[in-house]
Design a protein around this motif. Structure first.
Motif, mmCIF file in Angstrom:
data_model
loop_
_atom_site.group_PDB
_atom_site.id
_atom_site.type_symbol
_atom_site.label_atom_id
_atom_site.label_comp_id
_atom_site.label_asym_id
_atom_site.label_seq_id
_atom_site.Cartn_x
_atom_site.Cartn_y
_atom_site.Cartn_z
ATOM 1 N N PHE A 1 0.706 -1.272 -0.079
ATOM 2 C CA PHE A 1 -0.128 0.154 -0.147
ATOM 3 C C PHE A 1 0.886 1.319 0.009
ATOM 4 C CE2 PHE A 1 -2.515 -3.482 2.076
ATOM 5 C CZ PHE A 1 -3.385 -3.263 1.223
ATOM 6 N N ASP A 2 0.368 2.451 -0.431
ATOM 7 C CA ASP A 2 1.042 3.705 -0.244
ATOM 8 C C ASP A 2 0.920 4.338 1.089
ATOM 9 O OD1 ASP A 2 1.440 3.850 -3.305
ATOM 10 O OD2 ASP A 2 -0.567 4.459 -3.730
ATOM 11 N N ASN B 1 3.852 -4.310 4.400
ATOM 12 C CA ASN B 1 2.764 -4.062 3.660
ATOM 13 C C ASN B 1 2.777 -2.668 2.957
ATOM 14 O OD1 ASN B 1 0.580 -6.483 3.569
ATOM 15 N ND2 ASN B 1 1.325 -6.296 5.734
ATOM 16 N N LEU B 2 3.740 -2.012 3.160
ATOM 17 C CA LEU B 2 3.939 -0.651 2.640
ATOM 18 C C LEU B 2 4.855 -0.867 1.224
ATOM 19 C CD1 LEU B 2 4.690 1.891 5.072
ATOM 20 C CD2 LEU B 2 2.744 1.920 3.670
ATOM 21 N N LYS B 3 4.676 0.023 0.337
ATOM 22 C CA LYS B 3 5.311 0.225 -1.009
ATOM 23 C C LYS B 3 6.526 0.721 -0.682
ATOM 24 C CE LYS B 3 1.659 0.439 -4.472
ATOM 25 N NZ LYS B 3 0.965 1.188 -5.464
ATOM 26 N N PRO B 4 7.749 0.418 -1.131
ATOM 27 C CA PRO B 4 8.854 1.481 -0.978
ATOM 28 C C PRO B 4 8.359 3.052 -1.318
ATOM 29 C CG PRO B 4 9.624 -0.523 -2.063
ATOM 30 C CD PRO B 4 8.199 -0.401 -2.249
ATOM 31 N N GLY B 5 8.839 3.618 -0.129
ATOM 32 C CA GLY B 5 8.389 5.063 -0.449
ATOM 33 C C GLY B 5 7.164 5.422 0.373
ATOM 34 N N GLY B 6 6.197 4.316 0.752
ATOM 35 C CA GLY B 6 4.989 4.472 1.237
ATOM 36 C C GLY B 6 5.172 4.959 2.766
ATOM 37 N N ARG B 7 3.973 5.613 3.230
ATOM 38 C CA ARG B 7 3.956 6.345 4.609
ATOM 39 C C ARG B 7 3.047 5.607 5.492
ATOM 40 N NH1 ARG B 7 5.103 11.592 5.888
ATOM 41 N NH2 ARG B 7 5.512 11.994 3.696
ATOM 42 N N PHE B 8 3.503 5.377 6.591
ATOM 43 C CA PHE B 8 2.876 4.939 7.882
ATOM 44 C C PHE B 8 2.482 5.967 8.865
ATOM 45 C CE2 PHE B 8 3.066 2.724 12.261
ATOM 46 C CZ PHE B 8 1.759 2.336 12.057
#
Length: 178
Positions: free
Chosen positions: A30-31, A58-65
């Motif tokens: 996910f983004d 579960n995050l894409k590279p560059g994705g934010r949590f």
């Protein structure tokens, strides 16, 4: 609850799950992942790290949590002050937490009932260790602010105790690019 959400959804690409986050296999990427009062259910450093690893996976590279959790930044106020906001919290050791992962019991102020739930005391530095160990970078802490629309519901003065001693803390972090 999940059945109701599925019955009401209007988008076919939405999937609702009821699962133990620590046991989740990757189902992203996910983004953006948001978690509201998830991480403070960690009763140990190991649980917190496992939560962070699942989120990272579960995050894409560059994705934010982005997360909101129980606050350990400001000292807690007495429980009567929080009651006007619909809840109060109690620490196992008394008026203040005395150790990491100490249980915190939340009491919801509801007529004729005393619904409770429990989470655990975790400091920002403890979150940061787990997040960076899991691989996250650029951890930023955000203070609680009053949305302009809130004054239409209640005068700003009503929120002053909560803003001075917030019961929640926010942070965001990034999964680095590979």
């Amino acid at each position: 609850m999940i059945d109701l959400a599925n019955a009401e959804k209007t988008e076919s690409n939405i999937k609702y799950l009821h699962a133990d986050v620590i046991q989740l296999d990757p189902f992203g990427p996910f983004d953006l992942i948001t978690a509201c009062y998830l991480l403070n259910y960690s009763s140990s450093r190991e649980d917190l790290l496992n939560f962070c690893r699942v989120l990272f996976a579960n995050l894409k590279p560059g994705g934010r949590f982005v997360a909101i959790n129980d606050s350990s930044i400001d000292p807690p106020m007495d429980k009567d002050t929080y009651k006007k906001y619909g809840f109060f919290k109690e620490f196992a050791s008394g008026s203040r937490p005395s150790r990491l992962y100490e249980p915190i019991t939340y009491h919801l102020v509801v007529e004729d009932r005393d619904p409770t739930f429990q989470n655990f005391f975790i400091t920002p530095s403890e979150y940061e260790v787990a997040l960076t160990t899991a691989g996250f970078v650029d951890i930023v802490w955000h203070r609680c602010e009053l949305a302009p629309a809130a004054e239409a519901i209640r005068p700003c003065e009503f929120y002053q105790d909560l803003l001075a001693h917030p019961t929640m803390q926010f942070f965001s972090c990034i999964r680095p690019l590979d």
